[in-house]
Design a protein around this motif. Structure first.
Motif, PDB file in Angstrom:
ATOM      1  N   UNK A 303      32.436  45.739  47.670  1.00  0.00           N
ATOM      2  CA  UNK A 303      33.507  46.507  47.007  1.00  0.00           C
ATOM      3  C   UNK A 303      33.819  47.747  47.822  1.00  0.00           C
ATOM      4  N   UNK A 336      31.708  49.945  41.110  1.00  0.00           N
ATOM      5  CA  UNK A 336      31.008  49.192  40.065  1.00  0.00           C
ATOM      6  C   UNK A 336      29.503  49.229  40.243  1.00  0.00           C
ATOM      7  N   UNK A 341      29.340  42.021  39.776  1.00  0.00           N
ATOM      8  CA  UNK A 341      30.649  42.346  40.340  1.00  0.00           C
ATOM      9  C   UNK A 341      30.613  42.318  41.857  1.00  0.00           C
ATOM     10  N   UNK A 344      30.453  38.785  43.086  1.00  0.00           N
ATOM     11  CA  UNK A 344      31.796  38.208  43.011  1.00  0.00           C
ATOM     12  C   UNK A 344      32.674  38.692  44.169  1.00  0.00           C
ATOM     13  N   UNK A 345      32.596  39.999  44.444  1.00  0.00           N
ATOM     14  CA  UNK A 345      33.431  40.510  45.536  1.00  0.00           C
ATOM     15  C   UNK A 345      32.938  40.005  46.890  1.00  0.00           C
ATOM     16  N   UNK A 347      31.842  37.062  47.417  1.00  0.00           N
ATOM     17  CA  UNK A 347      32.477  35.742  47.501  1.00  0.00           C
ATOM     18  C   UNK A 347      33.958  35.872  47.837  1.00  0.00           C
ATOM     19  N   UNK A 348      34.638  36.735  47.105  1.00  0.00           N
ATOM     20  CA  UNK A 348      36.079  36.926  47.321  1.00  0.00           C
ATOM     21  C   UNK A 348      36.356  37.410  48.740  1.00  0.00           C
ATOM     22  N   UNK A 349      35.594  38.403  49.175  1.00  0.00           N
ATOM     23  CA  UNK A 349      35.849  38.968  50.504  1.00  0.00           C
ATOM     24  C   UNK A 349      35.603  37.931  51.599  1.00  0.00           C
ATOM     25  N   UNK A 351      36.082  34.767  51.326  1.00  0.00           N
ATOM     26  CA  UNK A 351      37.254  33.892  51.307  1.00  0.00           C
ATOM     27  C   UNK A 351      38.427  34.555  52.019  1.00  0.00           C
ATOM     28  N   UNK A 374      28.999  30.618  49.679  1.00  0.00           N
ATOM     29  CA  UNK A 374      28.957  30.002  48.354  1.00  0.00           C
ATOM     30  C   UNK A 374      28.306  30.955  47.357  1.00  0.00           C
ATOM     31  N   UNK A 375      28.479  30.648  46.068  1.00  0.00           N
ATOM     32  CA  UNK A 375      27.830  31.453  45.030  1.00  0.00           C
ATOM     33  C   UNK A 375      26.312  31.452  45.219  1.00  0.00           C
ATOM     34  N   UNK A 425      27.111  28.728  38.261  1.00  0.00           N
ATOM     35  CA  UNK A 425      28.333  29.370  38.779  1.00  0.00           C
ATOM     36  C   UNK A 425      28.969  30.264  37.714  1.00  0.00           C
ATOM     37  N   UNK A 426      28.937  29.762  36.487  1.00  0.00           N
ATOM     38  CA  UNK A 426      29.548  30.550  35.416  1.00  0.00           C
ATOM     39  C   UNK A 426      28.790  31.860  35.209  1.00  0.00           C
ATOM     40  N   UNK A 429      29.831  34.313  37.764  1.00  0.00           N
ATOM     41  CA  UNK A 429      31.204  34.810  37.655  1.00  0.00           C
ATOM     42  C   UNK A 429      31.515  35.500  36.332  1.00  0.00           C
ATOM     43  N   UNK A 430      30.754  35.220  35.278  1.00  0.00           N
ATOM     44  CA  UNK A 430      31.164  35.702  33.956  1.00  0.00           C
ATOM     45  C   UNK A 430      30.244  36.751  33.343  1.00  0.00           C
TER      46      UNK A 430
END
Lengths: 449, 449
Positions: A303, A336, A341, A344-345, A347-349, A351, A374-375, A425-426, A429-430
């Motif tokens: 982040x 954060x 979080x 998740x970031x 993973x996003x970054x 990608x 991957x997660x 995975x959930x 992410x959740x």
């Protein structure tokens, strides 16, 4: 060890990493912890002593049960937190780094000479981190030794495993007068004293450790870097700093020393297997080789890097090269306090590194092929990656490891696939603080109220 | 209007956008709502009738008080949600888009012919969205009319403002047999029937509206696109679809039609001031001009775009060109149901577009200068941007606007700066469902338990 933990049996399905390739799932296990806070046994339902162990635990009131929609995970290891910056998490992130530091961060950190404020702020932070499932944190404190001792007290009190750094910043050219060690000598002495105090005060605890902490190369004089390298060696403690965080910082070391800060840190004995360096977004290929050769770890702060890092750390490449890498929130460069979080970031970054960002470029020229993680890999970094960096037997649900655990509720269980891969995975992410039911450090329930 | 809301006075400090440049703060205001669910008065402490209004409200039990650490914000408008995908939020995001669709998404959506499952899933989702502060959502349903009507019932029941689309996907070449409209004619008839049913069933409600919804150009035959354009015009309803979401989708339209899907949608009467198109990451400059000329809106889905969008939508450029843009969670291409999370990722992604991602490139060639947006701009998109896209008088705390509001607790208030600018940024960065105390739609407290 003087501090006695109590024996427990935690009954629940759990996920744990062993390598960065796989996540292991065990259904309805009994996780036994002992009075040293370690996991002593993991019993599967098919094992012979399962029923008897379960009944004994019930009878002795040692049983911690989980609901059907709850899962046990290793607690997370936050590999980079600026504890004093918590009150400004999320503030002024629109500012350039230098203004963010000069107008917000340094004035805030300077306030920690007020020990009442330090107490209040550190209490708030440590409780927030544990309720988010962070069982271990590697903290930067401030230059104020007394405030850093308060941070240690708060970690001990809430029951969080903590590595705490007495921050050194003595370079008059790169630090403001109101927030600077009064001399190099004083900075080094405070570091030594802090190490001794922590080791004395917490000799009966397995939770609190001191860390040698040059803030970053620009903030330190050559003498401070040299002295801190010697102290780290003499007292055999961990070292933390920042490294190649941004174009500016990466360039600064080259200008001042004619080499990158990886090399500068190595030269001063500050980059070795006991070192954790935050960010590293601008590391060169040669720098990465140095990290690998020295067995030094990188704290990936996905982040924060989006705001101040100027690039994405290529975590997949680091994992494939077996370079040690964990995840840090970098409060408050990162807004954060949740490791979820940051997973998740991460993973996003990864990608976004793979696909690139600018649609005006052709797809083939936009990103870096093969960069996505991957997660499972992100989870590995947040647990085992951090544990290896800190040389602690934690981050896995495994016999002989610390019982640093979190019990997490799967909010979508009632309407979703409950195949273990899907649940895993959930959960990644959740999960929010809201659905973390219980957190244990060394098998002890932490109290974050 | 038959449905009568009850008069209230909400006492609290509030933030609201008026333009994408500024966020307005008013301390300790009284926000008066009437029996139409609209804001009828905003009274400042300095105003003459403040005390009397406050006392009257107390006496009449119409007062909603907020704590010192609570703030009132407009409810958020989620401009892109695939309602049926909620059970798989966070699943299989490691997969490429086509596998994610074929192995996860289409089989899941097909399950909504089971109306009991539909009820359970939609109940879970709508409650989750409102507790996250989303007072209005623009939903894709499935091809099942009955299930879409259940989604409408659940939105009405929980009290969320909802725009709901009967999804059309009739192209045998791009849809699986088990999840496809049986014919173009049937798809168009179901759309007409759904519009009529919703308008009849909810004629006394101000909450529920139907939307013409070709899933996206690849899933639809030419005849379906043409028919839906005519239906949208005849019934004067909103249109939603996806547009230039990825390299693949952007390329598909060019291959099939010899033009981009922006142009295809326009040709069929599906791109105009009543249209909301998700993603748009691959829009060309000419496409953006078309969006501006047609007054069509873009739903920016920053989390989903990181996985499937292949680039970052240049939101700052869109805002500067006065192109309509709001924010969507895109459940479940986006894993998070929280608009806060999407606001945060919109900020992060804009930074990453500006700075670039690949450290191997020189800084000057890495990103796109001037791409970053501010927290104010993200908040604007999540409120006014969405409201303009949907043509509703909501998204602002303003007389004559719907009383769609959220009361949010600032968790760091006790240790932080409480200057309004700082509080605003902290709320944008730190709010979870957990610290959203109350949510009102049309002045009515929504019940998400």
């Amino acid at each position: 060890m003087g501090l006695i933990y109590s024996k427990k049996i935690i009954k629940g399905s759990f996920f744990t990493s062993r390598t960065d390739k796989e996540v292991y799932f065990v259904k309805d296990a009994l996780i036994e912890t002992d009075d040293n806070g370690e996991i002593t046994k993991i019993i599967n339902p098919a094992d012979q002593d399962y029923q008897r162990t379960l009944e004994d635990a019930k009878e002795n009131k040692q049983l911690v049960e989980t609901r059907d929609d709850e899962y046990v995970l290793p607690g997370f290891i936050d590999l980079h937190v600026h504890a004093p910056q918590w009150p400004q998490a999320g503030l002024a992130l629109d500012q350039p780094l230098n203004e963010w530091l000069e107008q917000y961060t340094f004035p805030l950190e300077a306030k920690y000479q007020d020990l009442e404020f330090a107490r209040k702020s550190y209490r708030h932070l440590t409780r927030n981190l544990v309720k988010n499932g962070t069982t271990t944190a590697l903290y930067f404190g401030t230059i104020h030794e007394d405030a850093n001792l308060i941070l240690a007290e708060e970690c001990q009190h809430v029951g969080q495993r903590a590595f705490i750094g007495q921050v050194v910043m003595d370079n008059p050219e790169q630090t403001p007068k109101y927030y600077r060690d009064s001399s190099t000598k004083e900075a080094l002495n405070k570091t030594i004293d802090f190490i001794k105090q922590i080791r004395t005060l917490y000799q009966d605890s397995d939770l609190i450790q001191p860390v040698v902490t040059p803030r970053f190369v620009p903030n330190c004089t050559d003498e401070a870097l040299e002295g801190l390298g010697q102290i780290a060696k003499k007292f055999d403690v961990l070292v933390q700093s920042h490294c190649s965080e941004s174009d500016w910082e990466h360039g600064y070391a080259i200008e001042r020393f004619g080499k990158t800060d990886t090399e500068v840190l190595k030269q001063y004995g500050l980059l070795n297997e006991k070192s954790v360096m935050a960010h590293g977004t601008l590391l060169t290929e040669a720098n990465m080789d140095t990290f690998k050769d020295e067995k030094a770890a990188i704290a990936h702060c996905p982040i924060s890097n989006a705001y101040f890092g100027n690039a994405v750390l290529p975590t997949r490449k680091l994992l494939e090269r077996k370079i040690k890498v964990g995840i840090g929130t970098d409060i408050s460069g990162g807004f954060s306090s949740s490791m979820y979080r940051n997973i998740q970031q991460a993973l996003i970054s990864s990608r976004m590194l793979e696909d690139g960002v600018d649609a005006q470029k052709p797809a083939a020229e936009r990103g870096v092929a093969g960069a996505r993680i991957s997660a499972k890999q992100a989870f590995y970094m947040a647990t085992i990656g951090g544990a290896e960096a800190l040389h602690i037997r934690a981050g896995q649900i495994k016999v002989g490891f610390k019982a640093d655990l979190q019990i997490v509720r799967d909010e979508l269980s009632a309407i979703s696939s409950n195949a273990s891969q899907d649940v895993f995975e959930r959960l990644m992410y959740q999960t929010n603080a809201d659905n973390i039911s219980k957190v244990f450090v060394s098998g002890k329930l932490v109290d974050h109220k």
